[in-house]
Design an enzyme around this catalytic site. Structure first.
Site, PDB file in Angstrom:
ATOM      1  N   CYS A   2       0.827  -1.194   0.000  1.00 46.18           N
ATOM      2  CA  CYS A   2       0.000   0.000   0.000  1.00 46.18           C
ATOM      3  C   CYS A   2       0.871   1.256   0.000  1.00 46.18           C
ATOM      4  O   CYS A   2       2.010   1.239   0.447  1.00 46.18           O
ATOM      5  CB  CYS A   2      -0.959   0.098   1.194  1.00 46.18           C
ATOM      6  SG  CYS A   2      -1.911  -1.394   1.447  1.00 46.18           S
ATOM      7  N   ARG A  27       2.872   0.223  -5.345  1.00 45.24           N
ATOM      8  CA  ARG A  27       2.807  -0.456  -4.045  1.00 45.24           C
ATOM      9  C   ARG A  27       1.477  -1.180  -3.846  1.00 45.24           C
ATOM     10  O   ARG A  27       1.273  -1.844  -2.833  1.00 45.24           O
ATOM     11  CB  ARG A  27       2.983   0.572  -2.912  1.00 45.24           C
ATOM     12  CG  ARG A  27       4.256   1.369  -3.004  1.00 45.24           C
ATOM     13  CD  ARG A  27       4.336   2.375  -1.877  1.00 45.24           C
ATOM     14  NE  ARG A  27       4.453   1.708  -0.592  1.00 45.24           N
ATOM     15  CZ  ARG A  27       5.592   1.316  -0.052  1.00 45.24           C
ATOM     16  NH1 ARG A  27       6.720   1.525  -0.690  1.00 45.24           N
ATOM     17  NH2 ARG A  27       5.614   0.719   1.107  1.00 45.24           N
ATOM     18  N   TRP A  71      -3.167  -2.517  -1.545  1.00 37.86           N
ATOM     19  CA  TRP A  71      -2.925  -3.890  -1.986  1.00 37.86           C
ATOM     20  C   TRP A  71      -3.473  -4.759  -0.857  1.00 37.86           C
ATOM     21  O   TRP A  71      -2.915  -4.807   0.231  1.00 37.86           O
ATOM     22  CB  TRP A  71      -1.432  -4.138  -2.190  1.00 37.86           C
ATOM     23  CG  TRP A  71      -1.087  -5.441  -2.809  1.00 37.86           C
ATOM     24  CD1 TRP A  71      -0.996  -5.719  -4.143  1.00 37.86           C
ATOM     25  CD2 TRP A  71      -0.720  -6.658  -2.136  1.00 37.86           C
ATOM     26  NE1 TRP A  71      -0.622  -7.023  -4.338  1.00 37.86           N
ATOM     27  CE2 TRP A  71      -0.447  -7.622  -3.127  1.00 37.86           C
ATOM     28  CE3 TRP A  71      -0.603  -7.032  -0.792  1.00 37.86           C
ATOM     29  CZ2 TRP A  71      -0.061  -8.925  -2.828  1.00 37.86           C
ATOM     30  CZ3 TRP A  71      -0.220  -8.330  -0.491  1.00 37.86           C
ATOM     31  CH2 TRP A  71       0.049  -9.253  -1.504  1.00 37.86           C
ATOM     32  N   ASN A  97      -0.242   1.823   6.064  1.00 38.40           N
ATOM     33  CA  ASN A  97       0.517   0.851   5.278  1.00 38.40           C
ATOM     34  C   ASN A  97       1.202  -0.079   6.278  1.00 38.40           C
ATOM     35  O   ASN A  97       1.910   0.385   7.161  1.00 38.40           O
ATOM     36  CB  ASN A  97       1.554   1.589   4.412  1.00 38.40           C
ATOM     37  CG  ASN A  97       2.619   0.667   3.833  1.00 38.40           C
ATOM     38  OD1 ASN A  97       3.772   1.053   3.695  1.00 38.40           O
ATOM     39  ND2 ASN A  97       2.258  -0.551   3.499  1.00 38.40           N
ATOM     40  N   GLY A  98       0.952  -1.383   6.140  1.00 40.32           N
ATOM     41  CA  GLY A  98       1.552  -2.352   7.057  1.00 40.32           C
ATOM     42  C   GLY A  98       0.506  -3.369   7.470  1.00 40.32           C
ATOM     43  O   GLY A  98      -0.544  -3.494   6.818  1.00 40.32           O
ATOM     44  N   GLU A 453      14.989 -15.368 -15.095  1.00 37.58           N
ATOM     45  CA  GLU A 453      14.513 -13.987 -15.105  1.00 37.58           C
ATOM     46  C   GLU A 453      13.668 -13.720 -16.352  1.00 37.58           C
ATOM     47  O   GLU A 453      12.651 -13.026 -16.280  1.00 37.58           O
ATOM     48  CB  GLU A 453      15.727 -13.040 -15.017  1.00 37.58           C
ATOM     49  CG  GLU A 453      15.411 -11.556 -15.048  1.00 37.58           C
ATOM     50  CD  GLU A 453      14.462 -11.080 -13.946  1.00 37.58           C
ATOM     51  OE1 GLU A 453      14.206 -11.803 -12.973  1.00 37.58           O
ATOM     52  OE2 GLU A 453      13.946  -9.957 -14.097  1.00 37.58           O
ATOM     53  N   LYS A 457       9.790 -12.460 -16.215  1.00 34.29           N
ATOM     54  CA  LYS A 457       9.307 -11.244 -16.895  1.00 34.29           C
ATOM     55  C   LYS A 457       8.096 -11.571 -17.762  1.00 34.29           C
ATOM     56  O   LYS A 457       7.105 -10.860 -17.754  1.00 34.29           O
ATOM     57  CB  LYS A 457      10.390 -10.615 -17.778  1.00 34.29           C
ATOM     58  CG  LYS A 457      11.477  -9.861 -17.089  1.00 34.29           C
ATOM     59  CD  LYS A 457      11.087  -8.573 -16.429  1.00 34.29           C
ATOM     60  CE  LYS A 457      10.654  -8.733 -15.014  1.00 34.29           C
ATOM     61  NZ  LYS A 457      11.558  -8.900 -13.949  1.00 34.29           N
ATOM     62  N   GLU A 460       4.972 -12.381 -15.593  1.00 28.27           N
ATOM     63  CA  GLU A 460       4.496 -11.200 -14.852  1.00 28.27           C
ATOM     64  C   GLU A 460       3.637 -10.277 -15.708  1.00 28.27           C
ATOM     65  O   GLU A 460       2.593  -9.815 -15.263  1.00 28.27           O
ATOM     66  CB  GLU A 460       5.699 -10.353 -14.393  1.00 28.27           C
ATOM     67  CG  GLU A 460       6.275 -10.691 -13.052  1.00 28.27           C
ATOM     68  CD  GLU A 460       7.460  -9.778 -12.734  1.00 28.27           C
ATOM     69  OE1 GLU A 460       8.401  -9.691 -13.531  1.00 28.27           O
ATOM     70  OE2 GLU A 460       7.423  -9.148 -11.662  1.00 28.27           O
ATOM     71  N   HIS A 476      14.001 -34.547 -17.369  1.00 25.42           N
ATOM     72  CA  HIS A 476      13.593 -35.211 -16.127  1.00 25.42           C
ATOM     73  C   HIS A 476      12.177 -34.801 -15.728  1.00 25.42           C
ATOM     74  O   HIS A 476      11.903 -34.539 -14.553  1.00 25.42           O
ATOM     75  CB  HIS A 476      14.585 -34.877 -15.006  1.00 25.42           C
ATOM     76  CG  HIS A 476      15.986 -35.313 -15.321  1.00 25.42           C
ATOM     77  ND1 HIS A 476      16.345 -36.633 -15.455  1.00 25.42           N
ATOM     78  CD2 HIS A 476      17.102 -34.589 -15.575  1.00 25.42           C
ATOM     79  CE1 HIS A 476      17.633 -36.704 -15.757  1.00 25.42           C
ATOM     80  NE2 HIS A 476      18.118 -35.486 -15.844  1.00 25.42           N
ATOM     81  N   LYS A 575       4.961  -3.879  -6.553  1.00 23.49           N
ATOM     82  CA  LYS A 575       6.402  -3.770  -6.727  1.00 23.49           C
ATOM     83  C   LYS A 575       7.147  -3.977  -5.422  1.00 23.49           C
ATOM     84  O   LYS A 575       8.240  -4.499  -5.383  1.00 23.49           O
ATOM     85  CB  LYS A 575       6.739  -2.392  -7.295  1.00 23.49           C
ATOM     86  CG  LYS A 575       8.189  -2.265  -7.678  1.00 23.49           C
ATOM     87  CD  LYS A 575       8.393  -1.128  -8.625  1.00 23.49           C
ATOM     88  CE  LYS A 575       9.799  -1.159  -9.183  1.00 23.49           C
ATOM     89  NZ  LYS A 575      10.041  -2.312 -10.049  1.00 23.49           N
TER      90      LYS A 575
END
Ligand code: G6P
Length: 580
Positions: A2, A27, A71, A97-98, A453, A457, A460, A476, A575
């Site tokens: 947030c 956020r 969020w 926020n938290g 990575e 990407k 996402e 495998h 993020k």
């Protein structure tokens, strides 16, 4: 997670706060709201992304507003769970926020005492507690409530009739911008920089009375002065500057970001931190974790120093025996798991070194040493330039540990190589990927984390299911999933793993999966086996890590654009992940 913003001063505070919240959307962005102080406290809030049209700014003429972009953690994203929250009388409003870990027991007690709750959030308990202690002085009430809260919080609170904001910080970031006759508070500096470069990074336990004329900060009941820092991020850094998306802009900044990060490392200070180090543990999450994996390959090869890389979220619950140096990688400096890992490491005989992009972030307080990657603000949720900047700083560490081995691999050639990689034609590869339901990424050696990575990407921002494997592992299990409909992106460049990669590609082709290969110019063998070949510029081997990364970022970006995705704000993500 947030984002919170508060403003007090002569401007239209709602406009400042809404603009600031837009900058903090990275956020969290599932609901939003503001509380406006005039004759009374008015709350305007809504589920969904911030819509500026939801607010009639001409009617919101106040110099005192707090706001929030959410969020969700406790309670689904909807209008009622959106912040700000208010007390029973609607005279006090709060953004948070938290996470309040003991909210259940606090809520039960408050219900017994007759409070009426409007939301399912943990946050709402705080404002009802403040209501109980409020006796005409908001600072006193917040001061009394804080010891009752367990968890993490950055809060901004306003009350009817009081021309000030009360702010408190504990384990969630909060920054104050000190202007001339105005103050703006934010979860980071980006909402502030349009108004002033002068900021105060609050510390855990700080409680602040914010008035337009200035701030009074106390910690443990003692009034204190905090250093005012001048932030050198330019306002332009946080704008799109002609690009369609922040992600595109940030990808295209990477040549200078890499050079700038290399230049900003103080080798003498680094030598002191690294002196006598015989083993290294790296912790990080997401993209930062991948940077740590690349560092392991490089440092073990060039410096012959063992490196262990751990997910910060796993490390916390089963910390291995620790010696030597612990490196915490976190572009935001706020990832809860990474912060916790460093706290744990302090109990062992090891030195802690944080690598972060954000001045004044929480990690800089918990780690003994910090190196800044100086990539400038990264706005898009998907990390790109911060990954390249992390690699730059990590390359310097490997270089230092190996007494210059990497520098002789010409780190200086990176700038031009990245610029060249940005111009490579990837259209045929995008055409192949955009219709896929599942894509595999494979590589070997240090190209394996590069492929991890690349897969991250793609998933996402395009929402295409993407997995990465060390190429030798495909047989495998994952081979069972291969078909004409599962493209495989294979990193197959000159070096010790080249021949075995060619064999792996042939095995994949034998199972009818189309192959997009990333290889060197003029590689006819590769052209003979792959469906599409993307060739990288000629560079030393280590620099190929960077050029291939850039190509994979562009592949993800271009594919997501072709699919019409929300590039900078992909669904369900944030993020900065400040919860476990
Ligand atoms: C989130 C972001 C990722 C990032 C990860 C770690 O998941 O969406 O892009 O890599 O957090 O973030 P950090 O700030 O610790 O590097």
């Amino acid at each position: 997670m947030c984002g919170i913003v508060g403003y007090i001063g002569p401007r239209n505070a709602a406009e400042v706060v809404i603009k600031g919240l837009k900058k903090l959307e990275y956020r969290g962005y599932d609901s939003f709201g503001i509380a406006v102080s005039s004759d009374q406290i008015s709350i305007l809030k809504k589920g969904g992304r911030i819509q500026e049209s939801f607010f009639n700014l001409n009617e919101l003429n106040s110099g005192l507003v707090i706001g929030h972009t959410r969020w969700a953690t406790h309670g689904i994203p909807n209008d009622t769970n959106a912040h700000p929250h208010s007390d029973c009388s609607n005279n006090i409003a709060l953004v948070h926020n938290g996470i309040i870990e003991n909210f259940l027991s606090l809520r039960e007690d408050l219900l017994i005492r007759g409070h009426i709750f409007k939301s399912d959030t943990d946050t709402e308990v705080i404002v009802h507690l403040i209501e109980e202690f409020y006796n005409g002085d908001l600072l006193y009430a917040v001061r009394d409530v804080i010891p009752l809260l367990q968890g993490s919080f950055a809060i901004l609170v306003i009350a009817k009739g009081e021309k000030r904001i009360i702010a408190a910080r504990y384990k969630s970031p909060l920054v104050l911008g000190i202007g001339d006759g105005e103050v703006i508070a934010g979860s980071d500096v980006t909402p502030i920089l349009d108004y002033t470069p002068d900021v105060i990074f609050l510390e855990d336990g700080d409680l602040v009375s914010i008035r337009a004329e200035g701030v009074v900060i106390e910690n443990s009941h003692v009034i204190i002065e905090r250093l005012v820092t001048c932030v050198d991020w330019s306002r332009e850094d946080a704008r799109k500057g002609g690009f369609d998306h922040f992600m595109q802009k940030e990808i295209f900044e990477q040549a200078s970001v890499f050079s700038q990060a290399i230049r900003s490392v103080d080798y003498e200070a680094l030598k002191t931190i690294l002196s006598g180090v015989k083993e290294i543990t790296v912790v990080g999450c997401g993209t930062s974790y991948h940077a740590g994996m690349i560092f392991r390959y490089l440092t073990e090869e060039f410096a012959r120093i063992p490196v262990r890389v751990e997910f910060a979220s796993e490390f916390k619950y089963s910390p291995p025996p620790l010696h030597g140096l612990l490196i915490a990688l976190t572009q935001s400096g706020e990832t809860a798991d990474t912060l916790a890992a460093v706290e744990i490491a302090k109990n062992y005989e090891c030195t802690t070194l944080a690598i972060t992009n954000v001045l004044g972030s929480s990690i800089t307080r918990v780690a003994k040493n910090t190196l800044f990657m100086r990539a400038g603000p990264e706005v898009s949720v998907a990390a790109t330039k911060s990954f390249i900047a992390e690699l730059a700083v990590l390359f310097c560490i490997t270089d230092c540990l190996s007494e210059g081995e990497l520098r002789t691999q010409s780190l200086d050639s990176a700038h031009k190589a990245i610029e060249d990689a940005l111009l490579i034609d990837i259209d045929p590869a995008v055409d192949l990927l955009k219709n896929a339901g599942t894509v595999f990424f494979v590589g070997r050696g240090w190209y394996y984390p590069v492929s991890l990575e690349g897969a991250l990407k793609l998933k996402e921002i395009s929402y295409i299911h993407a997995e990465s494997y060390a190429a030798g592992e495909m047989k495998h299990g994952p081979f069972a999933l291969l078909s004409e409909e599962t493209p495989v992106v294979a990193i197959c460049v000159e070096g010790p793993t080249y021949s075995v990669m060619i064999s792996n590609i042939k095995e994949v082709k034998a199972r009818r999966a189309p192959v997009i290969a990333i290889g060197n110019k003029g590689d006819t063998d590769l052209c003979a086996v792959a469906d599409v070949v993307v060739t990288i510029p000629d560079t030393p081997r280590v620099i190929q890590i960077l050029t291939i990364t850039v190509i994979l970022q562009l592949l993800a970006y271009r594919t997501a654009v072709a699919l019409g995705r929300d590039i900078d704000r992909p669904r369900n993500l944030a993020k900065s992940v400040t919860v476990e």
